[in-house]
Design a protein around this motif. Structure first.
Motif, PDB file in Angstrom:
ATOM      1  N   THR A 304       0.812  -1.214   0.000  1.00 14.92           N
ATOM      2  CA  THR A 304       0.000   0.000   0.000  1.00 14.92           C
ATOM      3  C   THR A 304       0.848   1.269   0.000  1.00 14.92           C
ATOM      4  OG1 THR A 304      -0.202  -0.595   2.349  1.00 14.92           O
ATOM      5  CG2 THR A 304      -2.161  -0.827   1.003  1.00 14.92           C
ATOM      6  N   ASN A 305       2.187   1.116  -0.060  1.00 14.52           N
ATOM      7  CA  ASN A 305       3.055   2.293  -0.119  1.00 14.52           C
ATOM      8  C   ASN A 305       2.890   3.026  -1.441  1.00 14.52           C
ATOM      9  OD1 ASN A 305       4.045   1.402   2.295  1.00 14.52           O
ATOM     10  ND2 ASN A 305       6.159   1.124   1.621  1.00 14.52           N
ATOM     11  N   ILE A 306       3.230   4.327  -1.427  1.00  8.50           N
ATOM     12  CA  ILE A 306       3.367   5.058  -2.681  1.00  8.50           C
ATOM     13  C   ILE A 306       4.447   4.355  -3.501  1.00  8.50           C
ATOM     14  CG2 ILE A 306       4.039   7.272  -3.708  1.00  8.50           C
ATOM     15  CD1 ILE A 306       1.358   7.369  -2.247  1.00  8.50           C
ATOM     16  N   PRO A 307       4.245   4.127  -4.791  1.00  9.01           N
ATOM     17  CA  PRO A 307       5.249   3.406  -5.586  1.00  9.01           C
ATOM     18  C   PRO A 307       6.640   4.009  -5.435  1.00  9.01           C
ATOM     19  CG  PRO A 307       3.241   3.678  -6.862  1.00  9.01           C
ATOM     20  CD  PRO A 307       3.051   4.459  -5.591  1.00  9.01           C
ATOM     21  N   PRO A 312       6.434   2.348   4.973  1.00  8.91           N
ATOM     22  CA  PRO A 312       6.563   1.248   5.929  1.00  8.91           C
ATOM     23  C   PRO A 312       7.092  -0.031   5.269  1.00  8.91           C
ATOM     24  CG  PRO A 312       4.401   2.269   6.114  1.00  8.91           C
ATOM     25  CD  PRO A 312       5.021   2.798   4.872  1.00  8.91           C
ATOM     26  N   GLU A 313       7.812  -0.829   6.089  1.00  8.16           N
ATOM     27  CA  GLU A 313       8.441  -2.049   5.624  1.00  8.16           C
ATOM     28  C   GLU A 313       7.932  -3.216   6.465  1.00  8.16           C
ATOM     29  OE1 GLU A 313      12.964  -2.933   4.186  1.00  8.16           O
ATOM     30  OE2 GLU A 313      12.719  -2.102   6.193  1.00  8.16           O
ATOM     31  N   ILE A 314       7.493  -4.282   5.803  1.00  7.37           N
ATOM     32  CA  ILE A 314       6.922  -5.443   6.486  1.00  7.37           C
ATOM     33  C   ILE A 314       7.961  -6.559   6.532  1.00  7.37           C
ATOM     34  CG2 ILE A 314       5.055  -7.144   6.486  1.00  7.37           C
ATOM     35  CD1 ILE A 314       3.420  -5.182   4.790  1.00  7.37           C
ATOM     36  N   PHE A 315       8.176  -7.107   7.752  1.00  7.33           N
ATOM     37  CA  PHE A 315       9.134  -8.191   7.928  1.00  7.33           C
ATOM     38  C   PHE A 315       8.415  -9.539   7.952  1.00  7.33           C
ATOM     39  CE2 PHE A 315      11.537  -4.525   9.295  1.00  7.33           C
ATOM     40  CZ  PHE A 315      12.788  -4.779   8.751  1.00  7.33           C
ATOM     41  N   PRO A 376       2.517  10.443   4.512  1.00  7.57           N
ATOM     42  CA  PRO A 376       2.753  10.801   3.102  1.00  7.57           C
ATOM     43  C   PRO A 376       3.389   9.682   2.289  1.00  7.57           C
ATOM     44  CG  PRO A 376       4.324  11.910   4.559  1.00  7.57           C
ATOM     45  CD  PRO A 376       3.295  11.271   5.433  1.00  7.57           C
ATOM     46  N   ALA A 377       3.870   8.632   2.944  1.00  9.39           N
ATOM     47  CA  ALA A 377       4.503   7.524   2.226  1.00  9.39           C
ATOM     48  C   ALA A 377       3.503   6.470   1.776  1.00  9.39           C
ATOM     49  CB  ALA A 377       5.572   6.875   3.113  1.00  9.39           C
ATOM     50  N   THR A 378       2.249   6.601   2.176  1.00  9.93           N
ATOM     51  CA  THR A 378       1.262   5.545   1.969  1.00  9.93           C
ATOM     52  C   THR A 378       0.048   6.048   1.197  1.00  9.93           C
ATOM     53  OG1 THR A 378       1.925   4.594   4.086  1.00  9.93           O
ATOM     54  CG2 THR A 378      -0.125   3.815   3.182  1.00  9.93           C
ATOM     55  N   GLN A 379      -0.556   5.157   0.437  1.00 10.45           N
ATOM     56  CA  GLN A 379      -1.818   5.491  -0.209  1.00 10.45           C
ATOM     57  C   GLN A 379      -2.879   5.786   0.857  1.00 10.45           C
ATOM     58  OE1 GLN A 379      -2.962   2.607  -3.304  1.00 10.45           O
ATOM     59  NE2 GLN A 379      -0.863   1.846  -3.242  1.00 10.45           N
ATOM     60  N   THR A 380      -3.819   6.622   0.513  1.00  7.19           N
ATOM     61  CA  THR A 380      -4.886   6.956   1.451  1.00  7.19           C
ATOM     62  C   THR A 380      -6.193   6.304   1.008  1.00  7.19           C
ATOM     63  OG1 THR A 380      -5.313   9.022   0.261  1.00  7.19           O
ATOM     64  CG2 THR A 380      -3.863   9.122   2.194  1.00  7.19           C
ATOM     65  N   PHE A 381      -7.045   6.055   2.010  1.00  6.23           N
ATOM     66  CA  PHE A 381      -8.309   5.361   1.784  1.00  6.23           C
ATOM     67  C   PHE A 381      -9.374   6.044   2.624  1.00  6.23           C
ATOM     68  CE2 PHE A 381      -4.747   2.535   1.362  1.00  6.23           C
ATOM     69  CZ  PHE A 381      -5.015   1.777   0.239  1.00  6.23           C
ATOM     70  N   GLY A 385     -14.554   7.512   8.540  1.00 10.90           N
ATOM     71  CA  GLY A 385     -15.214   8.792   8.322  1.00 10.90           C
ATOM     72  C   GLY A 385     -14.305   9.874   7.788  1.00 10.90           C
ATOM     73  N   ARG A 386     -13.089   9.505   7.367  1.00  6.88           N
ATOM     74  CA  ARG A 386     -12.142  10.482   6.826  1.00  6.88           C
ATOM     75  C   ARG A 386     -11.109   9.747   5.987  1.00  6.88           C
ATOM     76  NH1 ARG A 386      -7.351  10.039   9.646  1.00  6.88           N
ATOM     77  NH2 ARG A 386      -7.436   9.080  11.727  1.00  6.88           N
ATOM     78  N   MET A 387     -10.256  10.509   5.324  1.00  7.17           N
ATOM     79  CA  MET A 387      -9.153   9.897   4.611  1.00  7.17           C
ATOM     80  C   MET A 387      -8.117   9.430   5.632  1.00  7.17           C
ATOM     81  SD  MET A 387     -10.180   9.949   1.574  1.00  7.17           S
ATOM     82  CE  MET A 387      -8.715   9.236   0.800  1.00  7.17           C
ATOM     83  N   ALA A 388      -7.635   8.213   5.454  1.00  4.24           N
ATOM     84  CA  ALA A 388      -6.667   7.638   6.383  1.00  4.24           C
ATOM     85  C   ALA A 388      -5.625   6.866   5.590  1.00  4.24           C
ATOM     86  CB  ALA A 388      -7.363   6.708   7.377  1.00  4.24           C
ATOM     87  N   SER A 389      -4.471   6.672   6.213  1.00  2.00           N
ATOM     88  CA  SER A 389      -3.464   5.798   5.612  1.00  2.00           C
ATOM     89  C   SER A 389      -3.919   4.356   5.768  1.00  2.00           C
ATOM     90  CB  SER A 389      -2.115   6.003   6.294  1.00  2.00           C
ATOM     91  OG  SER A 389      -1.671   7.331   6.137  1.00  2.00           O
TER      92      SER A 389
END
Length: 656
Positions: A304-307, A312-315, A376-381, A385-389
């Motif tokens: 879901t990161n911005i290309p 964020p990094e998932i281990f 700012p590093a992630t797409q928003t959805f 009730g608001r825009m969230a990462s």
């Protein structure tokens, strides 16, 4: 030497050789714990954990400890002993309550990864009132941790040696601990090389002696210690104490393992320390492998990161490393299922590693100086009730919603004017692959609703519904269909909002908008099969309740109904046969009309939701109403429950 003595020695030597051959074979490098290493398994043998008491001449009273005996413990065998110490705010039960060491060790035994051992979990606060209450940092209580060295050496170890069938030599005795207990383990273990051959420190606290005092004679440590283990979380505020010890040991060429993993000062790191350390002790060790013990797990950027953005990094253990630049901020937190305070480095970057995050999609926020903002590093959805990462933790079983090389449908945006709400509205409409080329074909329609705080973008963006349908249709597991997703909030400005008893969302006229405006509009704009036998409705949470509110009062228009974590508001004393104007009163008639009635809920959902959905399911069952009931394992009130539900529901509907 007589023949009997010679035979006994030969047998002992042979058995020892076999033991070391078995344990040495295939040992390799012990790796980071995987998800599930600390989860109880009912299908394996289990050890036993008990409370013991011993007389302490050091303290002058009777003291308590916990003791773990391994699966199959027998008084006819001898066992090595690990003394496992707690932190400054804990007691003999801290590991048991926070780390479940018995579960970790049971699982390792079942995999033949550790030597059977006894584990003693003492109270490391050697004072008369050793409870973890009041000001645990008070000088006299802190001094109790230093006093414990004498209690351990002169009272507890002799007690264990006399009461349990254990080896009493140093090569079969280990000490390890977390935080304050990690400092104790280094102080006591390195200060008593004739007592311990195995020493482990997990996130050692400031009570750790200065390196030159800890190891005044490096050669003695080299010659007498079999393993020295030091581990810590990379974002732990106490990392400097582990590092200074490591740096000194490296300078003096003292073999040791220095293992730094993503994490903070918590049981996630300490449990992994126990997991790895316990696999190494009481076995032959090769110091040449020690330098290879660097954390080498490769994290992946969240999908879901911005290309092009790494964090964020998932281990592999589903922990997530966040890194945010905010040089002027006073405090930054990640709010992801719970709040995680971040640490600031000299470059103005704030970092933190979370606990393992459950599979699937989750909303999150940055909290910068008290204000919740998007990352700012992630797409928003649109959610809450608001825009969230948002972050999507990959599911090994999530192949059904991944993008594949199959024919793909399209999501179309349809704007229309609602005479009921006196406003322009928008529907997102999925058309299956081939819709534009097979112009003589008509399709059934599924009306699919989102949950509270979301909108018509939820199912395509968070739910991956288009990929779910693409994959099902390509595999011929679902009938090609049109899917309509609209915003579930609608009000009639000419009507007052009244809260009638039993009414869901007072003032919300969405059911009227759907039946009177959206369905006719879709039938006019798209090539639909415009009859009830080719029309379905389903929804999640709020959308599930709306689905039942709409379909149960309009069964002339719907033959398929699905509620994902949401169905009907039913009080415990309600008569289900009287709900929705008696639609459930005649089970035979209902079962002929509704071809699929589907309910689902996650095993980890809030108790209220589970009770509500399961209660409705049981009431329907008692009334003779046919249904499909699915319980999603390991998921809560979240998109992974609903992705799984849609995958099932879509495969059931519009089948002859």
């Amino acid at each position: 030497m007589n023949i009997s003595q010679q035979t006994k020695r030969l047998l002992f030597a042979a058995s020892t050789l076999v033991f070391f051959s078995i344990t040495a074979h295939g040992q390799g490098i012990v790796t980071q714990a995987r998800v599930g290493f600390d989860v109880f398994r009912a299908d394996i043998p289990h050890g036993k954990i008990d409370t013991i008491t011993y007389e302490s001449k050091t303290v002058g009273n009777t003291r308590r400890a916990l003791i773990y005996t391994p699966p199959g413990y027998s008084k006819s065998k001898k066992y090595p002993v690990l003394y496992l110490l707690h932190g400054i705010g804990g007691d003999e039960k801290e590991w048991y309550n926070g780390g479940n060491p018995q579960v970790i060790l049971d699982n390792l035994y079942a995999q033949n990864k550790i030597v059977p051992m006894i584990v003693v979990l003492p109270n490391g606060r050697a004072i008369k009132d050793d409870r973890a209450i009041g000001n645990v940092m008070a000088p006299e209580k802190v001094q109790g941790f230093a006093n414990f060295e004498k209690d351990l050496l002169t009272d507890l170890i002799p007690f264990i040696d006399s009461k349990y069938h254990v080896y009493t030599d140093k090569d079969h005795r280990a000490v390890a601990g977390l935080s304050m207990g990690g400092g104790q383990s280094l102080n006591f273990g390195l200060g008593n090389l004739d007592v311990f051959s195995w020493v482990g420190a997990f996130s050692a606290a400031p009570n750790t002696k200065k390196p030159e005092d800890l190891v005044p004679d490096p050669d003695a440590v080299k010659n007498k210690l079999k393993l020295l283990w030091i581990s810590c979380g990379s974002s732990d505020g106490l990392l400097s104490f582990s590092k200074r010890t490591h740096d000194y040991l490296a300078e003096k060429n003292v073999p040791h393992i220095y293992y730094i993993e993503p994490g903070v000062h918590n049981f996630k790191v300490w449990k992994n320390g126990l997991y790895m350390f316990s696999q190494l002790i009481f076995k032959p060790v090769d110091a040449a492998t020690f330098p290879q013990y660097a954390y080498n797990e490769i994290g992946i950027p969240a999908p879901t990161n911005i290309p092009g953005v790494k964090y964020p990094e998932i281990f592999p253990d589903n922990t997530v490393f966040f890194r945010v630049k905010a040089p002027d901020a006073k405090s930054v937190q990640i709010d992801l299922l719970k709040k995680y305070p971040m640490n600031k480095d000299t470059g103005g970057y704030w970092t933190v590693t979370t606990d393992p995050i459950t599979l699937g999609f989750h909303y999150y926020s940055l909290i910068v100086d008290g204000a919740a903002v998007v990352d700012p590093a992630t797409q928003t959805f649109y959610g809450m009730g608001r825009m969230a990462s948002g972050i999507d933790i990959p599911d090994p079983d999530g192949d059904y919603y991944t993008v594949k090389d199959v024919p793909h449908g399209e999501i179309r945006s349809v704007n229309y004017y609602s005479s009921i709400t006196k406003a322009w509205r928008r529907a997102n409409v999925y058309t299956p692959a081939g819709y534009d080329t097979q112009t003589d074909k008509r399709y059934p329609v599924l009306y699919l609703q989102h949950g509270s705080g979301e909108d018509e973008t939820g199912w395509p963006a968070q739910g991956k519904m288009n990929f779910i349908l693409d994959n099902l249709i390509a595999a011929k597991q679902a009938t090609p269909m049109i899917v309509v997703m609209d915003r579930g909030y609608a009000t009639d400005p000419t009507q007052p909002v009244t809260a009638n008893k039993g009414t869901f969302m007072p003032g919300n006229v969405f059911p009227d908008v759907l039946v009177k405006e959206i369905i006719p509009m879709i039938d006019a704009k798209f090539r639909t099969l415009a009859d009830r036998d080719h029309r379905a409705m389903a929804g999640l949470s709020m959308g599930g309740f709306q689905t039942f509110q709409t379909t149960m009062t309009n069964l002339d228009k719907f033959a398929y109904v699905g509620g994902f974590s949401g169905a009907a508001f039913m009080q415990p004393d309600n008569d289900i046969t009287k709900m929705y104007n008696g639609v459930f009163a005649d089970a035979n008639t209902f079962n002929q009309k509704v071809k699929v009635l589907y309910l689902s809920v996650g095993t980890d959902e809030p108790k209220r939701m589970q009770t509500m959905v399961n209660g409705f399911h049981e009431a329907l069952e008692k009334a003779g109403i046919k249904q499909v009931y699915y319980v999603s394992p390991g998921t809560a009130h979240e998109w992974q429950s609903w992705r799984r539900s849609l995958n099932q529901f879509a495969s059931l509907i519009f089948k002859n």
